[in-house]
Design a protein around this motif. Structure first.
Motif, PDB file in Angstrom:
ATOM      1  N   ASN A  82       0.861  -1.184   0.000  1.00 43.27           N
ATOM      2  CA  ASN A  82       0.000   0.000   0.000  1.00 43.27           C
ATOM      3  C   ASN A  82       0.894   1.230   0.000  1.00 43.27           C
ATOM      4  O   ASN A  82       1.727   1.388   0.894  1.00 43.27           O
ATOM      5  CB  ASN A  82      -0.898   0.022   1.243  1.00 43.27           C
ATOM      6  CG  ASN A  82      -1.860  -1.133   1.263  1.00 43.27           C
ATOM      7  OD1 ASN A  82      -2.408  -1.503   0.242  1.00 43.27           O
ATOM      8  ND2 ASN A  82      -2.055  -1.711   2.423  1.00 43.27           N
ATOM      9  N   VAL A  83       0.750   2.076  -1.018  1.00 39.59           N
ATOM     10  CA  VAL A  83       1.600   3.258  -1.125  1.00 39.59           C
ATOM     11  C   VAL A  83       0.747   4.514  -1.274  1.00 39.59           C
ATOM     12  O   VAL A  83      -0.393   4.468  -1.724  1.00 39.59           O
ATOM     13  CB  VAL A  83       2.590   3.159  -2.316  1.00 39.59           C
ATOM     14  CG1 VAL A  83       3.589   2.042  -2.111  1.00 39.59           C
ATOM     15  CG2 VAL A  83       1.859   2.991  -3.627  1.00 39.59           C
TER      16      VAL A  83
ATOM     17  N   PHE B  90       3.483  12.177 -13.476  1.00 40.76           N
ATOM     18  CA  PHE B  90       3.145  10.821 -13.033  1.00 40.76           C
ATOM     19  C   PHE B  90       1.954  10.270 -13.809  1.00 40.76           C
ATOM     20  O   PHE B  90       1.992   9.134 -14.273  1.00 40.76           O
ATOM     21  CB  PHE B  90       2.832  10.813 -11.527  1.00 40.76           C
ATOM     22  CG  PHE B  90       2.325   9.489 -11.028  1.00 40.76           C
ATOM     23  CD1 PHE B  90       3.211   8.441 -10.781  1.00 40.76           C
ATOM     24  CD2 PHE B  90       0.976   9.275 -10.808  1.00 40.76           C
ATOM     25  CE1 PHE B  90       2.758   7.210 -10.320  1.00 40.76           C
ATOM     26  CE2 PHE B  90       0.511   8.049 -10.345  1.00 40.76           C
ATOM     27  CZ  PHE B  90       1.400   7.024 -10.110  1.00 40.76           C
ATOM     28  N   GLU B  91       0.918  11.062 -13.958  1.00 37.32           N
ATOM     29  CA  GLU B  91      -0.274  10.574 -14.670  1.00 37.32           C
ATOM     30  C   GLU B  91       0.033  10.259 -16.130  1.00 37.32           C
ATOM     31  O   GLU B  91      -0.428   9.241 -16.657  1.00 37.32           O
ATOM     32  CB  GLU B  91      -1.399  11.594 -14.570  1.00 37.32           C
ATOM     33  CG  GLU B  91      -1.991  11.676 -13.177  1.00 37.32           C
ATOM     34  CD  GLU B  91      -3.336  12.351 -13.162  1.00 37.32           C
ATOM     35  OE1 GLU B  91      -4.340  11.626 -13.156  1.00 37.32           O
ATOM     36  OE2 GLU B  91      -3.357  13.600 -13.172  1.00 37.32           O
TER      37      GLU B  91
ATOM     38  N   TYR C 237      -4.733   3.615  -9.781  1.00 38.37           N
ATOM     39  CA  TYR C 237      -4.428   4.403  -8.593  1.00 38.37           C
ATOM     40  C   TYR C 237      -5.606   5.312  -8.263  1.00 38.37           C
ATOM     41  O   TYR C 237      -6.470   5.564  -9.105  1.00 38.37           O
ATOM     42  CB  TYR C 237      -3.153   5.222  -8.806  1.00 38.37           C
ATOM     43  CG  TYR C 237      -3.204   6.168  -9.978  1.00 38.37           C
ATOM     44  CD1 TYR C 237      -3.813   7.421  -9.877  1.00 38.37           C
ATOM     45  CD2 TYR C 237      -2.657   5.821 -11.199  1.00 38.37           C
ATOM     46  CE1 TYR C 237      -3.866   8.280 -10.945  1.00 38.37           C
ATOM     47  CE2 TYR C 237      -2.700   6.679 -12.277  1.00 38.37           C
ATOM     48  CZ  TYR C 237      -3.307   7.910 -12.150  1.00 38.37           C
ATOM     49  OH  TYR C 237      -3.365   8.765 -13.215  1.00 38.37           O
ATOM     50  N   SER C 238      -5.634   5.844  -7.050  1.00 39.82           N
ATOM     51  CA  SER C 238      -6.636   6.829  -6.650  1.00 39.82           C
ATOM     52  C   SER C 238      -5.982   8.195  -6.614  1.00 39.82           C
ATOM     53  O   SER C 238      -4.870   8.342  -6.129  1.00 39.82           O
ATOM     54  CB  SER C 238      -7.194   6.508  -5.260  1.00 39.82           C
ATOM     55  OG  SER C 238      -7.880   5.294  -5.272  1.00 39.82           O
ATOM     56  N   GLY C 239      -6.673   9.174  -7.105  1.00 40.10           N
ATOM     57  CA  GLY C 239      -6.145  10.529  -7.107  1.00 40.10           C
ATOM     58  C   GLY C 239      -6.017  11.037  -8.518  1.00 40.10           C
ATOM     59  O   GLY C 239      -6.395  10.352  -9.469  1.00 40.10           O
TER      60      GLY C 239
ATOM     61  N   TRP D 166      -0.494  17.288  -4.362  1.00 40.12           N
ATOM     62  CA  TRP D 166      -1.466  16.284  -4.789  1.00 40.12           C
ATOM     63  C   TRP D 166      -1.070  14.928  -4.236  1.00 40.12           C
ATOM     64  O   TRP D 166       0.105  14.593  -4.191  1.00 40.12           O
ATOM     65  CB  TRP D 166      -1.513  16.226  -6.310  1.00 40.12           C
ATOM     66  CG  TRP D 166      -1.896  17.531  -6.923  1.00 40.12           C
ATOM     67  CD1 TRP D 166      -1.055  18.542  -7.282  1.00 40.12           C
ATOM     68  CD2 TRP D 166      -3.210  17.984  -7.208  1.00 40.12           C
ATOM     69  NE1 TRP D 166      -1.765  19.588  -7.789  1.00 40.12           N
ATOM     70  CE2 TRP D 166      -3.101  19.285  -7.758  1.00 40.12           C
ATOM     71  CE3 TRP D 166      -4.474  17.421  -7.063  1.00 40.12           C
ATOM     72  CZ2 TRP D 166      -4.203  20.015  -8.161  1.00 40.12           C
ATOM     73  CZ3 TRP D 166      -5.578  18.147  -7.469  1.00 40.12           C
ATOM     74  CH2 TRP D 166      -5.431  19.429  -8.012  1.00 40.12           C
ATOM     75  N   GLU D 167      -2.066  14.153  -3.821  1.00 42.74           N
ATOM     76  CA  GLU D 167      -1.786  12.800  -3.314  1.00 42.74           C
ATOM     77  C   GLU D 167      -2.421  11.748  -4.209  1.00 42.74           C
ATOM     78  O   GLU D 167      -3.542  11.900  -4.690  1.00 42.74           O
ATOM     79  CB  GLU D 167      -2.297  12.640  -1.881  1.00 42.74           C
ATOM     80  CG  GLU D 167      -1.357  13.229  -0.885  1.00 42.74           C
ATOM     81  CD  GLU D 167      -1.666  12.810   0.536  1.00 42.74           C
ATOM     82  OE1 GLU D 167      -0.899  13.215   1.411  1.00 42.74           O
ATOM     83  OE2 GLU D 167      -2.646  12.083   0.785  1.00 42.74           O
ATOM     84  N   PHE D 168      -1.635  10.690  -4.385  1.00 49.73           N
ATOM     85  CA  PHE D 168      -2.085   9.508  -5.108  1.00 49.73           C
ATOM     86  C   PHE D 168      -1.947   8.330  -4.157  1.00 49.73           C
ATOM     87  O   PHE D 168      -0.981   8.267  -3.397  1.00 49.73           O
ATOM     88  CB  PHE D 168      -1.198   9.234  -6.332  1.00 49.73           C
ATOM     89  CG  PHE D 168      -1.259  10.284  -7.395  1.00 49.73           C
ATOM     90  CD1 PHE D 168      -2.138  10.163  -8.454  1.00 49.73           C
ATOM     91  CD2 PHE D 168      -0.414  11.392  -7.351  1.00 49.73           C
ATOM     92  CE1 PHE D 168      -2.182  11.121  -9.448  1.00 49.73           C
ATOM     93  CE2 PHE D 168      -0.458  12.357  -8.343  1.00 49.73           C
ATOM     94  CZ  PHE D 168      -1.339  12.224  -9.388  1.00 49.73           C
ATOM     95  N   THR D 169      -2.855   7.394  -4.208  1.00 51.68           N
ATOM     96  CA  THR D 169      -2.712   6.142  -3.470  1.00 51.68           C
ATOM     97  C   THR D 169      -2.849   5.001  -4.474  1.00 51.68           C
ATOM     98  O   THR D 169      -3.557   5.118  -5.473  1.00 51.68           O
ATOM     99  CB  THR D 169      -3.772   5.974  -2.355  1.00 51.68           C
ATOM    100  OG1 THR D 169      -5.072   6.051  -2.937  1.00 51.68           O
ATOM    101  CG2 THR D 169      -3.613   7.027  -1.282  1.00 51.68           C
TER     102      THR D 169
END
Length: 153
Positions: free
Chosen positions: A51-52, A64-65, A100-102, A111-114
């Motif tokens: 889990n990151v 990243f996206e 991913y979420s975000g 901005w956060e991604f999980t």
């Protein structure tokens, strides 16, 4: 085999918060008539899920996206990233499981991604070390002794 895709060094490592490893159960269990369980190894190589959560600025988030979409082909390709496990920071072959979420806005321009990363190989100590626990647990002292500059006699 071609060179692995490398996680860009310009992107941050995952945050410690909520970071955790979960190994898929490699056993098969059968309940006997007596109520006992009979367990046996089903697989020798099972994935470890990590889990990151990443915290990125606007430039990193947009990169990243796009990297996920074009280089990883929407996350279908494996990539190599340095990750923390009980063995320390090591490069692991992994991929983002699912989507991913975000990005989720958490500050003015943060901005956060999980995501859940799937490690191709379980982080285990190299084979053979388990037969020599004294050497494994004393490896830091051995490393110091071998690498220290000893004074001339």
């Amino acid at each position: 085999m071609s060179d692995p895709i490398i996680y860009p060094s310009q992107l941050p490592p995952p945050l410690q918060d909520d970071y955790g490893l979960n190994t898929t159960d490699p056993k098969l269990s059968t309940t006997l008539v007596t109520g006992r369980l009979r367990e046996r190894r089903r697989y020798t190589n099972v994935p470890t899920l990590v889990n990151v959560r990443w915290n990125m600025d606007g430039e990193q988030a947009s990169f990243f996206e796009t990297w996920f979409s074009t280089v990883l082909v929407e996350g279908t390709f494996w990539f190599e990233a340095p990750l923390k496990t009980p063995l320390g920071f090591e490069p692991y072959l992994c991929k983002i499981r699912g989507m991913y979420s975000g990005p989720k806005l958490v500050q003015v321009d943060r901005w956060e991604f999980t995501a859940i990363l799937e490690l191709r190989n379980r982080p285990l100590i190299p084979g053979g070390w388990v037969n020599f626990p004294d050497l494994w647990f004393g490896k830091s002292i051995i490393d110091l002794a071998i690498n220290r500059e000893w004074p001339e006699a």
